[in-house]
Structure formats: structure tokens, C-alpha cells
Motif scaffolding. Sequence first.
Motif, PDB file in Angstrom:
ATOM      1  N   ASN A 340      48.981  61.185  35.872  1.00 32.31           N
ATOM      2  CA  ASN A 340      50.104  60.992  34.957  1.00 32.31           C
ATOM      3  C   ASN A 340      49.626  60.622  33.551  1.00 32.31           C
ATOM      4  O   ASN A 340      50.197  61.053  32.551  1.00 32.31           O
ATOM      5  CB  ASN A 340      51.039  59.908  35.493  1.00 32.31           C
ATOM      6  CG  ASN A 340      51.762  60.349  36.755  1.00 32.31           C
ATOM      7  OD1 ASN A 340      51.896  61.545  37.019  1.00 32.31           O
ATOM      8  ND2 ASN A 340      52.200  59.391  37.556  1.00 32.31           N
ATOM      9  N   VAL A 341      48.559  59.787  33.477  1.00 33.58           N
ATOM     10  CA  VAL A 341      47.979  59.448  32.180  1.00 33.58           C
ATOM     11  C   VAL A 341      47.413  60.696  31.515  1.00 33.58           C
ATOM     12  O   VAL A 341      47.590  60.913  30.305  1.00 33.58           O
ATOM     13  CB  VAL A 341      46.887  58.372  32.343  1.00 33.58           C
ATOM     14  CG1 VAL A 341      46.073  58.230  31.056  1.00 33.58           C
ATOM     15  CG2 VAL A 341      47.501  57.027  32.720  1.00 33.58           C
ATOM     16  N   GLU A 366      52.633  53.159  28.420  1.00 37.04           N
ATOM     17  CA  GLU A 366      53.942  53.734  28.742  1.00 37.04           C
ATOM     18  C   GLU A 366      53.961  54.287  30.164  1.00 37.04           C
ATOM     19  O   GLU A 366      54.911  54.064  30.920  1.00 37.04           O
ATOM     20  CB  GLU A 366      54.282  54.847  27.754  1.00 37.04           C
ATOM     21  CG  GLU A 366      55.648  55.478  28.011  1.00 37.04           C
ATOM     22  CD  GLU A 366      55.955  56.608  27.055  1.00 37.04           C
ATOM     23  OE1 GLU A 366      57.017  57.245  27.228  1.00 37.04           O
ATOM     24  OE2 GLU A 366      55.140  56.876  26.153  1.00 37.04           O
ATOM     25  N   VAL A 367      52.905  54.987  30.541  1.00 34.60           N
ATOM     26  CA  VAL A 367      52.853  55.587  31.871  1.00 34.60           C
ATOM     27  C   VAL A 367      52.781  54.531  32.971  1.00 34.60           C
ATOM     28  O   VAL A 367      53.447  54.626  33.997  1.00 34.60           O
ATOM     29  CB  VAL A 367      51.644  56.546  31.970  1.00 34.60           C
ATOM     30  CG1 VAL A 367      51.439  56.999  33.416  1.00 34.60           C
ATOM     31  CG2 VAL A 367      51.849  57.745  31.062  1.00 34.60           C
ATOM     32  N   LEU A 368      51.946  53.487  32.742  1.00 35.10           N
ATOM     33  CA  LEU A 368      51.701  52.501  33.791  1.00 35.10           C
ATOM     34  C   LEU A 368      52.605  51.280  33.709  1.00 35.10           C
ATOM     35  O   LEU A 368      52.510  50.378  34.533  1.00 35.10           O
ATOM     36  CB  LEU A 368      50.237  52.047  33.740  1.00 35.10           C
ATOM     37  CG  LEU A 368      49.179  53.150  33.884  1.00 35.10           C
ATOM     38  CD1 LEU A 368      47.787  52.551  33.869  1.00 35.10           C
ATOM     39  CD2 LEU A 368      49.406  53.945  35.165  1.00 35.10           C
ATOM     40  N   LYS A 412      39.381  65.726  29.852  1.00 31.48           N
ATOM     41  CA  LYS A 412      38.162  66.502  30.078  1.00 31.48           C
ATOM     42  C   LYS A 412      38.214  67.184  31.441  1.00 31.48           C
ATOM     43  O   LYS A 412      38.295  68.393  31.541  1.00 31.48           O
ATOM     44  CB  LYS A 412      36.935  65.608  29.960  1.00 31.48           C
ATOM     45  CG  LYS A 412      35.625  66.376  30.088  1.00 31.48           C
ATOM     46  CD  LYS A 412      34.420  65.447  29.914  1.00 31.48           C
ATOM     47  CE  LYS A 412      33.114  66.238  30.016  1.00 31.48           C
ATOM     48  NZ  LYS A 412      31.926  65.360  29.886  1.00 31.48           N
ATOM     49  N   ASN A 413      38.142  66.416  32.507  1.00 34.04           N
ATOM     50  CA  ASN A 413      38.185  66.957  33.870  1.00 34.04           C
ATOM     51  C   ASN A 413      39.478  66.516  34.535  1.00 34.04           C
ATOM     52  O   ASN A 413      39.666  65.328  34.812  1.00 34.04           O
ATOM     53  CB  ASN A 413      36.991  66.469  34.678  1.00 34.04           C
ATOM     54  CG  ASN A 413      35.669  66.926  34.096  1.00 34.04           C
ATOM     55  OD1 ASN A 413      35.507  68.091  33.773  1.00 34.04           O
ATOM     56  ND2 ASN A 413      34.731  66.006  33.957  1.00 34.04           N
ATOM     57  N   TRP A 414      40.322  67.480  34.805  1.00 31.87           N
ATOM     58  CA  TRP A 414      41.638  67.154  35.353  1.00 31.87           C
ATOM     59  C   TRP A 414      41.567  66.742  36.812  1.00 31.87           C
ATOM     60  O   TRP A 414      40.733  67.230  37.568  1.00 31.87           O
ATOM     61  CB  TRP A 414      42.568  68.363  35.241  1.00 31.87           C
ATOM     62  CG  TRP A 414      43.110  68.605  33.863  1.00 31.87           C
ATOM     63  CD1 TRP A 414      42.539  69.333  32.879  1.00 31.87           C
ATOM     64  CD2 TRP A 414      44.338  68.110  33.347  1.00 31.87           C
ATOM     65  NE1 TRP A 414      43.322  69.331  31.754  1.00 31.87           N
ATOM     66  CE2 TRP A 414      44.450  68.587  32.016  1.00 31.87           C
ATOM     67  CE3 TRP A 414      45.354  67.316  33.858  1.00 31.87           C
ATOM     68  CZ2 TRP A 414      45.529  68.286  31.208  1.00 31.87           C
ATOM     69  CZ3 TRP A 414      46.441  67.033  33.057  1.00 31.87           C
ATOM     70  CH2 TRP A 414      46.524  67.503  31.736  1.00 31.87           C
ATOM     71  N   VAL A 415      42.465  65.835  37.195  1.00 34.78           N
ATOM     72  CA  VAL A 415      42.688  65.558  38.609  1.00 34.78           C
ATOM     73  C   VAL A 415      43.276  66.819  39.235  1.00 34.78           C
ATOM     74  O   VAL A 415      44.139  67.474  38.653  1.00 34.78           O
ATOM     75  CB  VAL A 415      43.672  64.378  38.780  1.00 34.78           C
ATOM     76  CG1 VAL A 415      44.103  64.250  40.231  1.00 34.78           C
ATOM     77  CG2 VAL A 415      43.041  63.086  38.287  1.00 34.78           C
ATOM     78  N   ASP A 416      42.786  67.177  40.409  1.00 34.21           N
ATOM     79  CA  ASP A 416      43.329  68.327  41.123  1.00 34.21           C
ATOM     80  C   ASP A 416      44.673  67.939  41.727  1.00 34.21           C
ATOM     81  O   ASP A 416      44.729  67.137  42.653  1.00 34.21           O
ATOM     82  CB  ASP A 416      42.353  68.750  42.222  1.00 34.21           C
ATOM     83  CG  ASP A 416      42.791  70.010  42.951  1.00 34.21           C
ATOM     84  OD1 ASP A 416      43.943  70.451  42.736  1.00 34.21           O
ATOM     85  OD2 ASP A 416      41.991  70.535  43.735  1.00 34.21           O
ATOM     86  N   LYS A 429      56.429  65.449  39.012  1.00 32.77           N
ATOM     87  CA  LYS A 429      57.805  65.143  38.620  1.00 32.77           C
ATOM     88  C   LYS A 429      58.242  63.774  39.091  1.00 32.77           C
ATOM     89  O   LYS A 429      59.356  63.350  38.809  1.00 32.77           O
ATOM     90  CB  LYS A 429      58.748  66.212  39.174  1.00 32.77           C
ATOM     91  CG  LYS A 429      58.494  67.592  38.566  1.00 32.77           C
ATOM     92  CD  LYS A 429      59.492  68.599  39.086  1.00 32.77           C
ATOM     93  CE  LYS A 429      59.230  69.981  38.488  1.00 32.77           C
ATOM     94  NZ  LYS A 429      60.187  70.979  38.985  1.00 32.77           N
ATOM     95  N   GLY A 430      57.396  63.106  39.805  1.00 36.10           N
ATOM     96  CA  GLY A 430      57.720  61.756  40.249  1.00 36.10           C
ATOM     97  C   GLY A 430      56.450  61.028  40.581  1.00 36.10           C
ATOM     98  O   GLY A 430      55.542  61.620  41.145  1.00 36.10           O
ATOM     99  N   GLY A 431      56.360  59.789  40.224  1.00 40.67           N
ATOM    100  CA  GLY A 431      55.121  59.035  40.458  1.00 40.67           C
ATOM    101  C   GLY A 431      55.272  58.060  41.593  1.00 40.67           C
ATOM    102  O   GLY A 431      56.371  57.617  41.894  1.00 40.67           O
ATOM    103  N   GLU A 432      54.155  57.745  42.254  1.00 38.53           N
ATOM    104  CA  GLU A 432      54.171  56.723  43.285  1.00 38.53           C
ATOM    105  C   GLU A 432      54.550  55.394  42.663  1.00 38.53           C
ATOM    106  O   GLU A 432      54.108  55.055  41.588  1.00 38.53           O
ATOM    107  CB  GLU A 432      52.792  56.635  43.931  1.00 38.53           C
ATOM    108  CG  GLU A 432      52.404  57.908  44.668  1.00 38.53           C
ATOM    109  CD  GLU A 432      50.966  57.897  45.099  1.00 38.53           C
ATOM    110  OE1 GLU A 432      50.239  56.984  44.681  1.00 38.53           O
ATOM    111  OE2 GLU A 432      50.556  58.799  45.854  1.00 38.53           O
ATOM    112  N   GLY A 433      55.361  54.664  43.334  1.00 43.66           N
ATOM    113  CA  GLY A 433      55.759  53.365  42.826  1.00 43.66           C
ATOM    114  C   GLY A 433      56.661  53.463  41.614  1.00 43.66           C
ATOM    115  O   GLY A 433      56.778  52.529  40.832  1.00 43.66           O
ATOM    116  N   GLY A 434      57.342  54.609  41.438  1.00 44.55           N
ATOM    117  CA  GLY A 434      58.274  54.742  40.322  1.00 44.55           C
ATOM    118  C   GLY A 434      57.628  55.033  38.986  1.00 44.55           C
ATOM    119  O   GLY A 434      58.276  54.939  37.954  1.00 44.55           O
TER     120      GLY A 434
END
Length: 469
Positions: A340-341, A366-368, A412-416, A429-434
Motif C-alpha cells: 500500500n505504501v 497517511e497509509v499506515l 524500486k522492487n514491487w511487492v508481488d 482495494k482493501g487493506g488488512e486491518g482497515g
Amino acid sequence: MLETIEPDTFYAHDREGNYIEWNSQEQFDRHHDGKDDPKRITATPFAWPDPTKIPRRRWLFGHWLLRGEVTAIVAPGGVGKSTFTAAMALSLASGSEFLDKSLPEGARTVWLWNLEDDRDELDRQFMACSLQHGVGPSECGSRLYVDSGLDQRLCTAVEAERGLEIIEPVYENLKAEIEARKIDVLTVDPFVSSHEIDENANVLIDKVAKRWKRLATETGCSIVLVHHTRKMSGREVRAEDSRGAVALINAARSTLVLNPLSKEDAKKFGITEEAERRTLVRIDDDKPNRAPPENAWWMKLESVNLDNGGGLHPSDYVGAATHWTPPDPFEGLSTRDLYNVQLAIDAGEYRDSVQAKDWAGYAVAEVLGLDVEDETEKERIKSLLKTWKGNGALAVEQRKVRGEDKPFVAVKNWVDPTTLPTLKSGVGKGGEGGVPTHQSHSPHPTFYKGGWGGGGVPCNDENEGRENA
């Protein structure tokens, strides 16, 4: 072979390290007449032993105490080195790993000889530790010996008229007692009180230190020598900051260095109270030449009530050493949080400079759901960014701003995303823990596999990463 220590004065030393004075080289040669000439030096061919048959190193307390070797402990005054050595002794004697240090041979017999504190103070230190960790005579048995230098003096070397005199009867008595009691670890605190040698005389201190080393080798005992530092003026202590000659540190195979928690590190850990900061001490092995380098080990000094008060006299509160773990900036975060970051960073223009109004830390906050205005949380954000830039999840790149190159944070290196848990709302479209996520329009060129709690393993095959997209 003679050494000149003072003008027109010659010295030789015997096998015990005792210096003998002669008026001249001619007098020395005439007296000995070649009888004490050294044997012919020969080179020994290497025997190529079976490595599986080589005796293993026998560690007693983590990778800090080793049989047959000398360990030095270096610390400024008032940091808690005596509290630490008492706790180390109690852990070894009881076989309890309450300091989070392994005991490869289990409970061991320990002799602590404190040459500064009286018996009552030593009793306070050990009983505070005993109460804090719940270990006592039933756990230690007869494996703990404690002496005060005020009751029993220890002097291993003096400077006599003819130079250094190693007091061999003292070492012989030490050897006999170590063997009789089956002592595994002997701690002498402090080293400077165990001899009457100028502590700045490197040649002489070297002789004394090596005599301790010989005692350790002969008995198979691990010997710990506690030493003070010179005045540091607030500077962090290193092994070479030990007071006087460096010969002791050179002779030791491991040197533990104690430093109080700095104000800078306290800020990073979110510790705002000065009283709490003063209870935390970092211990580093500053010379781990017989063991893999270790990360810093932290000690917390807990205040223990001895409940020994009465009438107008309150009870004593005495420090006891405990193991402390610094807060982990990644605690509670998941791989999805990093993803998400990355999405947020990729969707905007964020600077690397913490002073910039568009600093990347604002996107992380903002994200966290963190507060940049809170100093503790700001330090956490800085730690997160530093780690992610270090492991390749993020990178710093130069971009033109009004004709000048400025550092910006980029992915640089994206999370898969295929490695993330599938949510009903779909990945991204939705994050763990809101935690909210952002849609990305980037062509993810490289993905990371596995957990990202501060680490992560990059895909070695870029095509694999593209296929996973």
C-alpha cells in the motif's frame, strides 16, 4: 635478550615474566655464559588434521565467555557493570537463561570477586537479582561463590626495585582453588584493584594480562576482568577507550563494552522520560574475534525493593539487570502495508528530505495511520523508510526541479500482489486491518516474494515477476 626500559638500565625476564636487572649486556652474558640461550627455532609442518576431530570451542555464556580465555568488560562509572556481572553470575550458577543468553553447558560454578564493594553491598546486588528473576539457593546449589576485596585482598603483581614482580604464589593459590571448587567462570571486578602496577605501562600490563590468560588456559576456566574507561565527556565508549594501557584489551579474546542509551537512540525508540532512558544500557562485543559478530544486546536496570526497611529507615531499592528488547518499527505491519505504501509513493511526487513539505514520510503516515507531528511516530516512519530503501523496496532517484536535481523516493522492487492474501474486495482495494490502498498504474517490473516485515526476498527472475502481474 635484554630490554632497555630506562637509560643505562638493562632487564631480562624469566619464564614467569619477572624482570631481572643487569648493569650491562656484558654482565648478563658473563653471568649466564650461554646457559640460558633459547633453543633453536624450528618451523613445524602443518599436520592437516581431520576437521571433525578438532576440539570445539567451549562457550559458557552466549558467545561472550569461552573456556580457557579472558573476557574484558569495559564501562564508565555508574552504568551498571557490577549489576550486570552479578546477574551474569546468577544466570550461570542457576542455569536460568533470564538474560536471554544461551548456556551451552548448562548451570556452571561461578566465583565473583568484587574488589571494591563490601559484603553488604554484594548481598544487596545478588538478592535484588534473585528476587527479580525468581532464582535462589534451590536453583544455584553450591555453584555460586562471592568475595569482597575488603575482606580478602587480591594482589597479583607489584613493581619492585628490580622491576615487575608477578606474585606467583597468588596465581598458584588461585589455580588450586579453581581446581578444588571446579570453578568454570571467575570474575575479577575491577582489574585495576588486582595489581599494583602503573596501569599506563603497556609492557608491564601485558605481562599481567598474559599471566591471567595462562591461568585460564591451565584451568580451562573463563576469566572475566572488569575495567574502567577514561573520562569520555559524554562520548560513546569503545574497547580502545579502556583506561590506561591497551594491553589488557589486546590480550582479551572478547571485550564487552557498556554504554548508556543515548538521547538519539531513546528518541528513535520513543522513550521520552529521562528516568527511563537512564535505566537502559547497550552491551556490544567490541572484539568478537572468536565468535560471529552479534547485534547489540540491551540491559534494563529494574528497581527491586528488598523490603528491609523499618521504623525511620525505608527499604533499599537496588538495581537488577534484565534483558530489554527495543521496540520494532515493523511490529503490527504486514506485506500488504508495504504494498500500500508503494502504491501511494508511486501515485505521487515525494521527496527524500525529511524537511520537505512533500516528504515521503507523509505518504507513509497517511497509509499506515501514523502521526508525523508525534516525534515517536515520526522516528518510526524514518526507520521504516530507511529499511525499505536499504532492502530495495524503495529507492532514491534524482529528478529535475526548476533545473536542479533533487532526491525523490520511488518504488524500486514491487511487492508481488499475487502473494498477498486474497480479500473479498480484491487485492489493492482493501487493506488488512482497515488500511486503505491506492490503485496503481505502474508496470510492476520486479516483484518481491515472501514476508516483508523489514526484509523480503527479491525475485531473481524478472520474467517471473512480469508473469505474476
